[in-house]
Enzyme design. Structure first.
Site, PDB file in Angstrom:
ATOM      1  N   GLN A 316      16.679  15.147 -16.415  1.00 39.19           N
ATOM      2  CA  GLN A 316      16.621  16.601 -16.516  1.00 39.19           C
ATOM      3  C   GLN A 316      15.338  17.043 -17.210  1.00 39.19           C
ATOM      4  O   GLN A 316      14.736  18.049 -16.835  1.00 39.19           O
ATOM      5  CB  GLN A 316      17.844  17.128 -17.284  1.00 39.19           C
ATOM      6  CG  GLN A 316      17.807  18.597 -17.618  1.00 39.19           C
ATOM      7  CD  GLN A 316      17.791  19.501 -16.392  1.00 39.19           C
ATOM      8  OE1 GLN A 316      18.208  19.100 -15.308  1.00 39.19           O
ATOM      9  NE2 GLN A 316      17.287  20.716 -16.555  1.00 39.19           N
ATOM     10  N   GLU A 317      14.909  16.288 -18.189  1.00 40.76           N
ATOM     11  CA  GLU A 317      13.725  16.667 -18.959  1.00 40.76           C
ATOM     12  C   GLU A 317      12.420  16.416 -18.193  1.00 40.76           C
ATOM     13  O   GLU A 317      11.524  17.259 -18.200  1.00 40.76           O
ATOM     14  CB  GLU A 317      13.684  15.883 -20.286  1.00 40.76           C
ATOM     15  CG  GLU A 317      14.754  16.287 -21.297  1.00 40.76           C
ATOM     16  CD  GLU A 317      14.438  17.590 -22.000  1.00 40.76           C
ATOM     17  OE1 GLU A 317      13.764  18.453 -21.417  1.00 40.76           O
ATOM     18  OE2 GLU A 317      14.872  17.753 -23.150  1.00 40.76           O
ATOM     19  N   SER A 318      12.299  15.260 -17.559  1.00 42.67           N
ATOM     20  CA  SER A 318      10.989  14.880 -17.011  1.00 42.67           C
ATOM     21  C   SER A 318      11.022  14.253 -15.627  1.00 42.67           C
ATOM     22  O   SER A 318       9.978  13.832 -15.130  1.00 42.67           O
ATOM     23  CB  SER A 318      10.337  13.880 -17.962  1.00 42.67           C
ATOM     24  OG  SER A 318      11.050  12.639 -17.926  1.00 42.67           O
TER      25      SER A 318
END
Length: 475
Positions: A316-318
């Site tokens: 989700q972050e990267s």
């Protein structure tokens, strides 16, 4: 006395003794098996458990990260608690096995997305309707989308064994044919569609809704017939005590909001699902996850987390890109800010091992800060929101939730109030002020989806995930 008379008297005496023995045996059986005059509910209470018959599936019952779960399972667990007994679960291989298992006494009731249709009502007694579903024709992405049954005559249509869908095909075109696959689950059929072995199937809309995350190639084509009611079922007999208890329980659960709460917990985070996102996720799983998996496992082991949860956060972050950089300067797999990285002792945010270990430590700190009285999974979803927006803003949202009549310890309630942090009349009342409150909502819901896909794939030894090597050796 003649020998013949003595023989007759001896036979009479033996018959008398046998009669007494049989009477005694009947008394023992009745005494040990319980009073046959007890109602079904009284027998369940005497036994101390309610036995649910179901099939494994995303909408019914399965083993998740925190143990037994599933929409039907949680509804049944709530019902068992209202009766004051434990819940036992008996799963059968297919839908076709449910009614025979009920008839043979392997369970008290069926809870398995069973539609209340006339052909079943002759042998089953149904409880109250708790949901309505639509019957949807499913096809494969990239193939021609059928608009009616007439468009499906050249394809392979496979139906779930024991389902009620054949009744929908009563007015089918003369050249339309279909088949059932013995012992096949709906996942098997969806997999067949994804792999171009099957062209079409028919399934209830709620099952499609939950499974599209796992099979991004499947698509809804059109609906058949009218919406159908879902209900639990018991054996048809003169004893309707269990069904009456179901009516009372569901009426109370609906009035109190408990029914809606359970449904929200299982369905809300998939309503905004986008299949294209899952295609990207699975491609990155093949291309980017392999060199990172052992870092996720090591960090999860150190901080008592689930590696698949950490992997979902990292995606989700990267999108699992160690060199990712946002417009605000956060970097690395876990997209840590420079300040957070410094607090966590992370010297190089673009080093995958340091980033993942730092992210795991930060998530553990958020979980530990959430009040201990809050149970999982609410504790975890609240901690993830704090991971995204900051613990101070989470506390502001929880206070707003409480002030507006919600439950600050429930993720569903806090989720609905987090966006208020974008409105001046609300954030002006808080300690930490304005925040983009929509972001943590999307953040948590996306992670739940990615986490569940990873759980599902590993639990079924999916080749895509099975091919991702693990860096932690097991004994």
């Amino acid at each position: 006395m003649s020998a013949r008379n003595r023989s007759i008297r001896l036979s009479d005496r033996l018959r008398g003794l046998l009669r007494l023995l049989l009477i005694g045996l009947v008394v023992v059986i009745v005494a040990t098996s319980g009073d046959s005059r007890l109602s079904q509910v009284e027998r369940i209470e005497q036994r101390g458990s309610l036995i649910m018959l179901t099939v494994n599936g995303a909408s019914t019952y399965f083993l998740g990260a925190e143990g037994e779960t599933g929409y039907e399972y949680e509804l049944a667990l709530d019902f068992a608690e209202s009766l004051g007994v434990a819940l036992e679960v008996n799963t059968v291989p297919t839908v076709a096995d449910l009614i025979p298992a009920l008839r043979s006494g392997k369970g008290d009731f069926i809870a398995a997305n069973l539609t209340r249709v006339p052909e079943r009502q002759s042998s089953l007694r149904f409880g109250p309707v708790y949901e309505e579903v639509r019957q949807v024709v499913v096809y494969r992405r990239g193939s021609a989308r059928p608009a009616s049954l007439d468009d499906m005559t050249d394809g392979r249509l496979v139906l779930l064994e024991g389902s009620s869908f054949e009744a929908l095909l009563a007015d089918h075109p003369a050249d339309l044919s279909w088949e059932t696959l013995p012992r096949a689950s709906i996942e098997d059929i969806f997999d067949g569609i994804s792999n171009e072995e099957i062209d079409y199937t028919i399934i209830d809309s709620n099952i499609l809704e939950l499974n599209r995350r796992f099979f991004p190639a499947i698509r809804p084509a059109f609906e058949l017939g009218e919406p159908q009611p879902l209900a639990w079922a018991t054996r048809r007999s003169n004893d309707d005590s269990l069904v009456q208890q179901m009516h009372r329980h569901f009426a109370h659960a609906s009035e109190s909001g408990r029914l809606a709460e359970i449904r929200h917990r299982h369905y809300d985070h998939v309503e905004a699902y986008e299949p294209v996102g899952t295609f990207t996720f699975m491609r990155q799983m093949r291309e980017r996850l392999p060199p990172l998996r052992h870092h996720f496992e090591e960090a999860a082991e150190r901080y008592d987390l689930d590696w698949r949860l950490l992997a979902a956060v990292g995606y989700q972050e990267s999108h699992w890109n160690p060199n990712a950089v946002s417009r605000t300067g956060v970097r690395g797999v876990m997209m840590l800010t420079q300040r957070t990285a410094r607090q966590l002792g992370v010297e190089n945010r673009q080093d995958p091992e340091q980033s993942i270990m730092g992210g795991a430590r930060y998530l553990r700190s958020m979980i530990d800060r959430v009040p201990e009285r809050i149970d999982y999974p609410d504790r975890l979803w609240l901690a993830l929101a704090a991971y995204n927006v900051g613990y101070g803003h989470l506390e502001d949202a929880r206070r707003l939730t409480e002030g507006l009549g919600g439950n600050p310890d429930r993720w569903l309630d806090v989720r609905d109030h987090l966006p208020l942090l974008t409105q001046e009349r609300y954030y002006s009342q808080t300690r930490f002020g304005y925040a983009r409150g929509y972001e943590p909502v999307h953040f948590v819901e996306n992670i739940r989806t990615f986490f569940e896909i990873l759980l599902w794939m590993e639990g079924r030894e999916h080749p895509l995930l099975a091919g991702v090597p693990s860096g932690i050796e097991t004994e």
